[in-house]
Motif scaffolding. Structure first.
Motif, PDB file in Angstrom:
ATOM      1  N   LEU A  65       4.477  -0.916  21.173  1.00  0.00           N
ATOM      2  CA  LEU A  65       3.909  -0.701  22.500  1.00  0.00           C
ATOM      3  C   LEU A  65       3.000   0.521  22.517  1.00  0.00           C
ATOM      4  O   LEU A  65       1.960   0.529  23.186  1.00  0.00           O
ATOM      5  N   ILE A 109      11.835  -4.983  29.189  1.00  0.00           N
ATOM      6  CA  ILE A 109      10.433  -5.387  29.076  1.00  0.00           C
ATOM      7  C   ILE A 109      10.268  -6.817  29.580  1.00  0.00           C
ATOM      8  O   ILE A 109      11.095  -7.689  29.288  1.00  0.00           O
ATOM      9  N   ASP A 110       9.217  -7.034  30.346  1.00  0.00           N
ATOM     10  CA  ASP A 110       8.828  -8.377  30.765  1.00  0.00           C
ATOM     11  C   ASP A 110       7.585  -8.775  29.980  1.00  0.00           C
ATOM     12  O   ASP A 110       6.603  -8.016  29.920  1.00  0.00           O
ATOM     13  N   PHE A 111       7.616  -9.968  29.385  1.00  0.00           N
ATOM     14  CA  PHE A 111       6.473 -10.514  28.658  1.00  0.00           C
ATOM     15  C   PHE A 111       6.049 -11.831  29.300  1.00  0.00           C
ATOM     16  O   PHE A 111       6.859 -12.531  29.904  1.00  0.00           O
ATOM     17  N   ASN A 150      -1.525  -3.048  27.649  1.00  0.00           N
ATOM     18  CA  ASN A 150      -1.449  -4.515  27.556  1.00  0.00           C
ATOM     19  C   ASN A 150      -1.161  -4.959  26.117  1.00  0.00           C
ATOM     20  O   ASN A 150      -1.846  -5.824  25.566  1.00  0.00           O
ATOM     21  N   THR A 178       9.952  -1.815  18.511  1.00  0.00           N
ATOM     22  CA  THR A 178       9.257  -2.249  19.729  1.00  0.00           C
ATOM     23  C   THR A 178       8.541  -1.084  20.391  1.00  0.00           C
ATOM     24  O   THR A 178       7.402  -1.222  20.858  1.00  0.00           O
ATOM     25  N   ALA A 205      14.904  -8.020  27.002  1.00  0.00           N
ATOM     26  CA  ALA A 205      13.579  -8.426  27.468  1.00  0.00           C
ATOM     27  C   ALA A 205      13.611  -9.872  27.924  1.00  0.00           C
ATOM     28  O   ALA A 205      14.541 -10.628  27.594  1.00  0.00           O
ATOM     29  N   THR A 230       2.507  -8.003  27.111  1.00  0.00           N
ATOM     30  CA  THR A 230       3.358  -7.085  27.866  1.00  0.00           C
ATOM     31  C   THR A 230       2.892  -7.009  29.317  1.00  0.00           C
ATOM     32  O   THR A 230       1.722  -6.752  29.591  1.00  0.00           O
ATOM     33  N   LYS A 231       3.814  -7.241  30.251  1.00  0.00           N
ATOM     34  CA  LYS A 231       3.467  -7.196  31.674  1.00  0.00           C
ATOM     35  C   LYS A 231       4.138  -6.035  32.399  1.00  0.00           C
ATOM     36  O   LYS A 231       3.573  -5.443  33.293  1.00  0.00           O
ATOM     37  N   GLN A 232       5.372  -5.741  32.049  1.00  0.00           N
ATOM     38  CA  GLN A 232       6.078  -4.630  32.722  1.00  0.00           C
ATOM     39  C   GLN A 232       7.065  -4.000  31.752  1.00  0.00           C
ATOM     40  O   GLN A 232       7.815  -4.703  31.074  1.00  0.00           O
ATOM     41  N   VAL A 233       7.038  -2.662  31.705  1.00  0.00           N
ATOM     42  CA  VAL A 233       7.936  -1.915  30.824  1.00  0.00           C
ATOM     43  C   VAL A 233       8.717  -0.909  31.655  1.00  0.00           C
ATOM     44  O   VAL A 233       8.123  -0.110  32.395  1.00  0.00           O
TER      45      VAL A 233
END
Length: 228
Positions: free
Chosen positions: A53, A90-92, A59, A49, A30, A75-78
């Motif tokens: 989620l 994962i992007d946070f 979100n 994780t 991530a 959380t922005k993108q999974v």
């Protein structure tokens, strides 16, 4: 919105090979960015994780513990493996308590509209601004008893306290129309198949009707011949 605490490890290896090794260990690569800080690359425990989620929704807000330091992360993108359904990446974005963030919250429909109606959701997500620690998981719309012609616009939605609508208030969210008849559905299906160049096989009923019609036609021809 509750905050799940996840212990993360700083990641120093990058690339596809490193990512595959991380996933084989049932962990998730991530990244965490935001607030003008350098992007931080971390590794998270896979199962823990995944559960966080699922509980937090689209979100999900997590509290990542990295090298003894705690950081709120939105959380922005999974990325999910399409076959195994395991987490790939994962992007946070880093946030602070009390900070306002822009998010898209999914619409949730509850209740049943009036009989012989069709409920169409024209807008599946509502863009709004909310406190990072108070992001709604869904925007609930109760359609109980809605009649044909009823519409719900974005400006009519009930938002949680502290949330501000960013979407155009006139945006159509839910539209209740008359349910199509079986004949209309069949006609639309045939039209779509014709446009796609699909030839439908005749059903047994259609074959029987065609055969009966042919017999009737033959019978008429025979009668005509007798009259001659």
């Amino acid at each position: 919105m509750s905050t799940e605490n996840i212990k993360a490890e700083t990641r120093t290896e990058f690339g596809k090979g490193a990512a595959r090794r991380i996933r084989r260990e049932h962990k998730v690569p991530a990244v965490l960015y935001g607030h003008g800080n350098d992007t931080r690359h971390v590794t998270l425990p896979g199962h823990e994780t995944m559960m966080a989620l699922k509980h937090g929704g689209t979100n999900a807000l997590l509290e990542l513990e990295i090298d003894g330091e705690k950081q709120l992360a939105l959380t922005k993108q999974v990325q999910v493996d399409p076959i195994r359904r395991t987490l790939e990446h994962i992007d946070f974005v880093a946030v602070r308590r009390g900070e306002k963030v822009t998010v898209e919250v999914p619409v949730s429909i509850v209740g049943d509209a009036a009989p012989e109606t069709l409920v169409v959701v024209d807008t599946n997500e509502i863009e709004l601004e909310a406190e990072a620690t108070n992001i709604p998981e869904t925007i609930e719309i109760d359609i109980e008893g809605f009649e044909v012609g009823t519409q719900v616009l974005a400006g009519q939605l009930t938002l949680p306290s502290g949330s501000t609508l960013l979407l155009d208030p006139e945006t159509l969210v839910v539209n209740v129309t008359a349910a199509p008849t079986a004949e209309e559905v069949e006609a639309e299906l045939e039209e779509a198949e014709a446009e796609a160049g699909i030839e439908r096989d005749e059903s047994d009923e259609e074959k029987a009707e065609a055969a009966e019609g042919a017999e009737d036609e033959q019978g008429d021809d025979d009668k005509g011949g007798d009259e001659e």
